[in-house]
Design an enzyme around this catalytic site. Structure first.
Site, mmCIF file in Angstrom:
data_model
loop_
_atom_site.group_PDB
_atom_site.id
_atom_site.type_symbol
_atom_site.label_atom_id
_atom_site.label_comp_id
_atom_site.label_asym_id
_atom_site.label_seq_id
_atom_site.Cartn_x
_atom_site.Cartn_y
_atom_site.Cartn_z
ATOM 1 N N LYS A 45 20.948 42.095 24.141
ATOM 2 C CA LYS A 45 20.703 43.067 25.436
ATOM 3 C C LYS A 45 19.597 43.937 25.564
ATOM 4 C CE LYS A 45 25.775 43.296 25.434
ATOM 5 N NZ LYS A 45 26.889 44.132 25.420
ATOM 6 N N GLY A 46 19.134 44.517 24.259
ATOM 7 C CA GLY A 46 18.425 45.493 24.376
ATOM 8 C C GLY A 46 17.227 45.546 25.021
ATOM 9 N N ASP A 105 12.539 44.436 13.844
ATOM 10 C CA ASP A 105 12.888 45.307 12.787
ATOM 11 C C ASP A 105 12.735 44.474 11.476
ATOM 12 O OD1 ASP A 105 14.371 47.449 11.521
ATOM 13 O OD2 ASP A 105 16.237 46.363 11.470
ATOM 14 N N LYS A 133 8.970 48.222 13.707
ATOM 15 C CA LYS A 133 9.286 48.937 12.512
ATOM 16 C C LYS A 133 8.638 48.053 11.478
ATOM 17 C CE LYS A 133 13.675 51.382 13.185
ATOM 18 N NZ LYS A 133 15.123 51.208 12.992
ATOM 19 N N PHE A 154 16.533 55.421 12.925
ATOM 20 C CA PHE A 154 17.276 54.599 14.023
ATOM 21 C C PHE A 154 16.939 55.206 15.537
ATOM 22 C CE2 PHE A 154 20.736 52.979 16.191
ATOM 23 C CZ PHE A 154 20.717 51.837 15.555
ATOM 24 N N ASP A 161 20.700 50.393 21.378
ATOM 25 C CA ASP A 161 21.789 50.840 21.650
ATOM 26 C C ASP A 161 22.429 51.426 20.136
ATOM 27 O OD1 ASP A 161 22.278 48.193 20.530
ATOM 28 O OD2 ASP A 161 24.073 48.447 20.180
ATOM 29 N N ARG A 167 22.556 52.803 25.607
ATOM 30 C CA ARG A 167 21.433 52.059 26.240
ATOM 31 C C ARG A 167 20.721 52.499 27.592
ATOM 32 N NH1 ARG A 167 21.358 47.128 23.449
ATOM 33 N NH2 ARG A 167 23.656 46.122 23.077
HETATM 34 P P1 IMP Z 1 16.046 41.994 13.479
HETATM 35 O O1 IMP Z 1 14.384 42.087 13.639
HETATM 36 O O2 IMP Z 1 16.264 40.368 13.332
HETATM 37 O O3 IMP Z 1 16.423 42.874 12.174
HETATM 38 O O4 IMP Z 1 16.724 42.588 14.613
HETATM 39 C C1 IMP Z 1 16.471 43.459 15.582
HETATM 40 C C2 IMP Z 1 17.329 43.991 16.129
HETATM 41 O O5 IMP Z 1 18.272 45.048 15.557
HETATM 42 C C3 IMP Z 1 17.218 44.674 17.581
HETATM 43 O O6 IMP Z 1 16.815 43.542 18.772
HETATM 44 C C4 IMP Z 1 17.881 45.716 17.970
HETATM 45 O O7 IMP Z 1 19.123 45.156 18.623
HETATM 46 C C5 IMP Z 1 18.566 45.884 16.441
HETATM 47 N N1 IMP Z 1 17.746 47.153 15.958
HETATM 48 C C6 IMP Z 1 16.843 47.235 14.962
HETATM 49 N N2 IMP Z 1 16.315 48.725 14.684
HETATM 50 C C7 IMP Z 1 17.099 49.387 15.799
HETATM 51 C C8 IMP Z 1 17.161 50.758 16.119
HETATM 52 O O8 IMP Z 1 16.373 51.610 15.512
HETATM 53 N N3 IMP Z 1 17.882 51.232 17.205
HETATM 54 C C9 IMP Z 1 18.671 50.414 17.840
HETATM 55 N N4 IMP Z 1 18.651 48.988 17.578
HETATM 56 C C10 IMP Z 1 17.912 48.243 16.431
HETATM 57 MG MG MG Z 2 20.019 44.568 19.695
#
Ligand code: IMP
Ligand code: MG
Length: 183
Positions: A45-46, A105, A133, A154, A161, A167
């Site tokens: 959803k982000g 991330d 990040k 974070f 969220d 959100r």
């Molecule tokens: P990854 O890159 O597969 O680890 O996942 C990324 C997802 O982790 C993002 O779409 C967010 O939903 C969540 N996420 C990572 N860092 C943050 C943060 O600092 N705040 C909120 N959600 C985060």
């Molecule tokens: Mg997310």
């Protein structure tokens, strides 16, 4: 219901900063996709807030779609599987896909999503993330368009969220550590 503002330690990016950067990203994409067949896909959803602001600044015809997916296992374990809860409905064969993300991330989910879209026959798949990040990266993936590169803190708001809260904040803020202590 609670007032979220006291839980915010500080504002990292305010509405004006976000608006200006989103417009710059959209201008770049407008220039780069002049002769392409653009489909913008966001992973729910982000990314929904960023997606809405971004597409309204892109001066090209485009199609958009959404998907909901997560990678199996925890953030750092790569089982090689993508759990697609809701797939895109657009036929992306031969199309130029731009994946819109809220934050890159570990990159684990996104690298699977990218492969999934290629497997559906897309001609090209690029990634536009509002936040990056780089310190947290596990998967071998880089975004093609990055709004802001941030420290390993974070953040919440503007679609992001913590446990589904925050959100709808119009800015990106850093949550007070005591709000997620013990998690
Ligand atoms: P990854 O890159 O597969 O680890 O996942 C990324 C997802 O982790 C993002 O779409 C967010 O939903 C969540 N996420 C990572 N860092 C943050 C943060 O600092 N705040 C909120 N959600 C985060
Ligand atoms: Mg997310």
């Amino acid at each position: 219901m609670f007032d979220p503002t006291p839980n915010i330690d500080r504002i990292l990016l305010d509405e004006q900063q976000i608006r200006a950067r989103v417009a710059e990203l959209a201008d770049k994409v407008t220039a780069d996709y002049q002769d392409k067949d653009l489909v913008v896909i966001s992973v729910l959803k982000g990314a929904f807030v960023f997606m809405a602001d971004f597409v309204r600044s892109v001066k090209l015809n485009l199609r958009l779609d959404f998907m909901s997916a997560s990678s199996y296992g925890s953030g750092t374990s790569s089982s090689g599987k993508l759990n697609v809860r809701m797939d895109i409905k657009t036929d992306v064969k031969g199309k130029d896909v731009l994946i819109i993300e809220d934050i890159l991330d570990s990159g684990v989910t996104l690298s699977y999503v990218k492969k999934h879209i290629y497997d559906l026959g897309a001609a090209s798949v690029k990634v536009c993330t509002l936040l990056d990040k780089p310190e947290r990266r596990v998967a071998d993936i880089a975004a093609d368009y990055v709004g802001f590169s941030i420290e390993n803190e974070f953040v919440v708001g503007y679609g992001l969220d913590f446990a589904e809260d925050y959100r709808n904040l119009p800015y990106i803020g850093i949550l007070k550590p005591e709000c997620y202590a013990g998690i």
